[in-house]
Design an enzyme around this catalytic site. Structure first.
Site, PDB file in Angstrom:
ATOM      1  N   HIS A 165      11.936 -38.070 -48.343  1.00  0.00           N
ATOM      2  CA  HIS A 165      11.495 -37.613 -49.974  1.00  0.00           C
ATOM      3  C   HIS A 165      11.878 -38.837 -50.821  1.00  0.00           C
ATOM      4  O   HIS A 165      13.085 -39.222 -50.621  1.00  0.00           O
ATOM      5  CB  HIS A 165      12.097 -36.474 -50.350  1.00  0.00           C
ATOM      6  CG  HIS A 165      12.080 -35.944 -51.855  1.00  0.00           C
ATOM      7  ND1 HIS A 165      10.854 -35.503 -52.264  1.00  0.00           N
ATOM      8  CD2 HIS A 165      12.868 -36.415 -52.871  1.00  0.00           C
ATOM      9  CE1 HIS A 165      11.155 -35.428 -53.710  1.00  0.00           C
ATOM     10  NE2 HIS A 165      12.259 -35.891 -54.089  1.00  0.00           N
TER      11      HIS A 165
ATOM     12  N   ARG B 277       6.960 -43.638 -43.202  1.00  0.00           N
ATOM     13  CA  ARG B 277       5.876 -42.501 -42.837  1.00  0.00           C
ATOM     14  C   ARG B 277       5.060 -42.583 -41.781  1.00  0.00           C
ATOM     15  O   ARG B 277       4.692 -42.264 -40.747  1.00  0.00           O
ATOM     16  CB  ARG B 277       5.455 -41.751 -44.056  1.00  0.00           C
ATOM     17  CG  ARG B 277       6.441 -41.074 -44.561  1.00  0.00           C
ATOM     18  CD  ARG B 277       5.976 -40.457 -46.126  1.00  0.00           C
ATOM     19  NE  ARG B 277       6.801 -39.588 -46.701  1.00  0.00           N
ATOM     20  CZ  ARG B 277       6.655 -39.134 -47.867  1.00  0.00           C
ATOM     21  NH1 ARG B 277       5.636 -39.542 -48.856  1.00  0.00           N
ATOM     22  NH2 ARG B 277       7.092 -37.958 -48.515  1.00  0.00           N
TER      23      ARG B 277
ATOM     24  N   LYS C  20      14.811 -35.917 -44.576  1.00  0.00           N
ATOM     25  CA  LYS C  20      14.401 -34.594 -44.295  1.00  0.00           C
ATOM     26  C   LYS C  20      15.156 -34.107 -42.775  1.00  0.00           C
ATOM     27  O   LYS C  20      15.574 -35.196 -41.874  1.00  0.00           O
ATOM     28  CB  LYS C  20      13.098 -34.512 -44.429  1.00  0.00           C
ATOM     29  CG  LYS C  20      12.423 -34.557 -45.929  1.00  0.00           C
ATOM     30  CD  LYS C  20      10.860 -34.522 -45.926  1.00  0.00           C
ATOM     31  CE  LYS C  20      10.500 -34.578 -47.344  1.00  0.00           C
ATOM     32  NZ  LYS C  20       9.181 -34.279 -47.417  1.00  0.00           N
TER      33      LYS C  20
ATOM     34  N   ARG D 179       8.954 -45.041 -53.082  1.00  0.00           N
ATOM     35  CA  ARG D 179       7.635 -44.682 -53.037  1.00  0.00           C
ATOM     36  C   ARG D 179       6.819 -45.582 -51.886  1.00  0.00           C
ATOM     37  O   ARG D 179       6.464 -44.965 -51.032  1.00  0.00           O
ATOM     38  CB  ARG D 179       6.950 -44.324 -54.040  1.00  0.00           C
ATOM     39  CG  ARG D 179       7.480 -43.290 -55.002  1.00  0.00           C
ATOM     40  CD  ARG D 179       7.454 -41.858 -54.589  1.00  0.00           C
ATOM     41  NE  ARG D 179       6.097 -41.212 -54.214  1.00  0.00           N
ATOM     42  CZ  ARG D 179       5.882 -40.142 -53.879  1.00  0.00           C
ATOM     43  NH1 ARG D 179       6.859 -39.108 -53.783  1.00  0.00           N
ATOM     44  NH2 ARG D 179       4.819 -39.583 -53.701  1.00  0.00           N
TER      45      ARG D 179
ATOM     46  N   ASN E 185       7.394 -35.498 -42.714  1.00  0.00           N
ATOM     47  CA  ASN E 185       7.089 -36.874 -43.127  1.00  0.00           C
ATOM     48  C   ASN E 185       8.531 -37.652 -43.252  1.00  0.00           C
ATOM     49  O   ASN E 185       8.446 -38.578 -44.053  1.00  0.00           O
ATOM     50  CB  ASN E 185       6.170 -36.968 -44.295  1.00  0.00           C
ATOM     51  CG  ASN E 185       6.454 -36.310 -45.322  1.00  0.00           C
ATOM     52  OD1 ASN E 185       7.809 -35.675 -45.509  1.00  0.00           O
ATOM     53  ND2 ASN E 185       5.442 -36.003 -46.323  1.00  0.00           N
TER      54      ASN E 185
ATOM     55  N   THR F   8       2.050 -39.547 -48.425  1.00  0.00           N
ATOM     56  CA  THR F   8       2.676 -38.230 -48.089  1.00  0.00           C
ATOM     57  C   THR F   8       1.945 -37.894 -46.491  1.00  0.00           C
ATOM     58  O   THR F   8       2.833 -37.612 -45.698  1.00  0.00           O
ATOM     59  CB  THR F   8       2.031 -37.008 -48.971  1.00  0.00           C
ATOM     60  OG1 THR F   8       2.356 -37.414 -50.415  1.00  0.00           O
ATOM     61  CG2 THR F   8       2.689 -35.896 -48.664  1.00  0.00           C
TER      62      THR F   8
ATOM     63  N   GLU G  86      15.991 -34.157 -60.037  1.00  0.00           N
ATOM     64  CA  GLU G  86      16.452 -34.157 -58.752  1.00  0.00           C
ATOM     65  C   GLU G  86      17.760 -34.707 -58.444  1.00  0.00           C
ATOM     66  O   GLU G  86      18.567 -34.272 -57.547  1.00  0.00           O
ATOM     67  CB  GLU G  86      15.414 -34.892 -57.998  1.00  0.00           C
ATOM     68  CG  GLU G  86      14.165 -34.174 -57.950  1.00  0.00           C
ATOM     69  CD  GLU G  86      12.987 -35.106 -57.048  1.00  0.00           C
ATOM     70  OE1 GLU G  86      11.893 -34.415 -57.050  1.00  0.00           O
ATOM     71  OE2 GLU G  86      13.400 -36.280 -56.687  1.00  0.00           O
TER      72      GLU G  86
ATOM     73  N   TYR H 118      12.186 -27.884 -54.931  1.00  0.00           N
ATOM     74  CA  TYR H 118      10.513 -27.847 -54.825  1.00  0.00           C
ATOM     75  C   TYR H 118       9.857 -27.016 -55.628  1.00  0.00           C
ATOM     76  O   TYR H 118       8.815 -26.576 -55.389  1.00  0.00           O
ATOM     77  CB  TYR H 118      10.114 -27.616 -53.278  1.00  0.00           C
ATOM     78  CG  TYR H 118      10.153 -29.063 -52.422  1.00  0.00           C
ATOM     79  CD1 TYR H 118       9.639 -30.286 -53.144  1.00  0.00           C
ATOM     80  CD2 TYR H 118      10.914 -29.083 -51.332  1.00  0.00           C
ATOM     81  CE1 TYR H 118       9.768 -31.428 -52.214  1.00  0.00           C
ATOM     82  CE2 TYR H 118      10.895 -30.391 -50.450  1.00  0.00           C
ATOM     83  CZ  TYR H 118      10.437 -31.539 -50.862  1.00  0.00           C
ATOM     84  OH  TYR H 118      10.259 -32.751 -50.256  1.00  0.00           O
TER      85      TYR H 118
ATOM     86  N   PHE I  74       1.075 -24.772 -49.284  1.00  0.00           N
ATOM     87  CA  PHE I  74       2.356 -25.209 -48.480  1.00  0.00           C
ATOM     88  C   PHE I  74       3.703 -24.898 -48.751  1.00  0.00           C
ATOM     89  O   PHE I  74       4.448 -25.438 -47.873  1.00  0.00           O
ATOM     90  CB  PHE I  74       2.113 -26.779 -47.858  1.00  0.00           C
ATOM     91  CG  PHE I  74       2.150 -27.585 -49.470  1.00  0.00           C
ATOM     92  CD1 PHE I  74       3.614 -28.003 -49.784  1.00  0.00           C
ATOM     93  CD2 PHE I  74       1.377 -28.071 -49.961  1.00  0.00           C
ATOM     94  CE1 PHE I  74       3.578 -28.807 -50.785  1.00  0.00           C
ATOM     95  CE2 PHE I  74       1.306 -28.884 -51.146  1.00  0.00           C
ATOM     96  CZ  PHE I  74       2.548 -29.215 -51.464  1.00  0.00           C
TER      97      PHE I  74
HETATM   98  N1  UDP Z   1       3.503 -31.227 -47.936  1.00  0.00           N
HETATM   99  C1  UDP Z   1       2.788 -30.345 -46.938  1.00  0.00           C
HETATM  100  N2  UDP Z   1       1.454 -30.248 -47.025  1.00  0.00           N
HETATM  101  C2  UDP Z   1       0.642 -30.934 -48.000  1.00  0.00           C
HETATM  102  C3  UDP Z   1       1.342 -31.819 -48.993  1.00  0.00           C
HETATM  103  C4  UDP Z   1       2.764 -31.729 -48.940  1.00  0.00           C
HETATM  104  O1  UDP Z   1       3.642 -29.795 -46.121  1.00  0.00           O
HETATM  105  O2  UDP Z   1      -0.323 -30.677 -48.017  1.00  0.00           O
HETATM  106  C5  UDP Z   1       5.004 -31.252 -47.805  1.00  0.00           C
HETATM  107  C6  UDP Z   1       5.494 -32.698 -47.537  1.00  0.00           C
HETATM  108  O3  UDP Z   1       6.712 -32.553 -46.680  1.00  0.00           O
HETATM  109  C7  UDP Z   1       5.552 -33.568 -48.831  1.00  0.00           C
HETATM  110  C8  UDP Z   1       6.243 -32.282 -49.583  1.00  0.00           C
HETATM  111  O4  UDP Z   1       5.313 -31.038 -49.265  1.00  0.00           O
HETATM  112  O5  UDP Z   1       6.414 -34.588 -48.618  1.00  0.00           O
HETATM  113  C9  UDP Z   1       6.236 -32.491 -51.204  1.00  0.00           C
HETATM  114  O6  UDP Z   1       4.734 -32.583 -51.520  1.00  0.00           O
HETATM  115  P1  UDP Z   1       4.368 -34.035 -52.430  1.00  0.00           P
HETATM  116  O7  UDP Z   1       2.767 -33.823 -52.854  1.00  0.00           O
HETATM  117  O8  UDP Z   1       5.492 -33.880 -53.714  1.00  0.00           O
HETATM  118  O9  UDP Z   1       4.514 -35.339 -51.535  1.00  0.00           O
HETATM  119  P2  UDP Z   1       5.581 -36.424 -51.668  1.00  0.00           P
HETATM  120  O10 UDP Z   1       5.865 -37.012 -53.141  1.00  0.00           O
HETATM  121  O11 UDP Z   1       6.599 -36.104 -50.568  1.00  0.00           O
HETATM  122  O12 UDP Z   1       4.818 -37.719 -50.936  1.00  0.00           O
HETATM  123 MG    MG Z   2       6.680 -35.385 -54.382  1.00  0.00          MG
END
Ligand code: UDP
Ligand code: MG
Length: 137
Positions: free
Chosen positions: A115, A102, A9, A85, A112, A91, A126, A49, A57
């Site tokens: 992705h 992370r 990112k 993952r 974070n 996250t 994706e 997204y 968010f």
């Molecule tokens: N995000 C955020 N606030 C939240 C949850 C997610 O800003 O409460 C952002 C963060 O950058 C995250 C992305 O949105 O990586 C996508 O969220 P997701 O729940 O899909 O998390 P990921 O799959 O990236 O762990």
């Molecule tokens: Mg995600």
């Protein structure tokens, strides 16, 4: 062999972590099958997204993801989706296991660093979002 889409990112690129992320993937046995550096427009970030369009968010995430260049890649290997993952960590960096990307580098739940696709279904949306099949090797 499974494929997954990963992104360094804008915060990861600005912290010079492109090589660190790719190194961790390669050292886990994953192979990089496609790779690009690009900057998302606001509309492209919204499209990527779209699954989060109703989340509180979303708007902030779109601004963040389009604020600077990113590195997008396809990683391939056994269990690639879950493996990426695991290497990324949770996250929220506060919840991320020690030694994950992370936990080591993220500043907060939004910024974070990385992705990774969360399922086969997500990966199948994706990967072609960024790469035509001719560019996946
Ligand atoms: N995000 C955020 N606030 C939240 C949850 C997610 O800003 O409460 C952002 C963060 O950058 C995250 C992305 O949105 O990586 C996508 O969220 P997701 O729940 O899909 O998390 P990921 O799959 O990236 O762990
Ligand atoms: Mg995600």
């Amino acid at each position: 062999m499974e494929k997954t889409l990963s992104i360094v990112k804008p915060d990861g690129v600005s912290k010079n972590l492109i090589g660190e992320v790719i190194k961790r993937f390669e050292q886990s046995g994953l192979r990089i099958a496609a790779l690009r550096l690009l900057r998302l427009s606001r509309d492209e970030a919204k499209g990527f997204y779209i699954v989060h369009k109703d989340r509180p968010f979303y708007e902030s995430l779109i601004i963040f993801m389009s604020e600077g260049p990113i590195v997008v890649m396809v990683a391939e290997g056994n269990n690639a989706i879950n493996k990426v993952r695991e290497i990324m960590g949770a996250t929220n960096p506060k919840d991320a296991a020690p030694g994950t990307i992370r936990a080591d580098f993220a500043s907060d739940i939004e910024h974070n660093i990385v992705h990774g696709s969360d399922s086969k279904e997500s990966a199948s949306y994706e990967i072609p979002f960024f790469f035509p099949s001719i560019d996946i090797h």
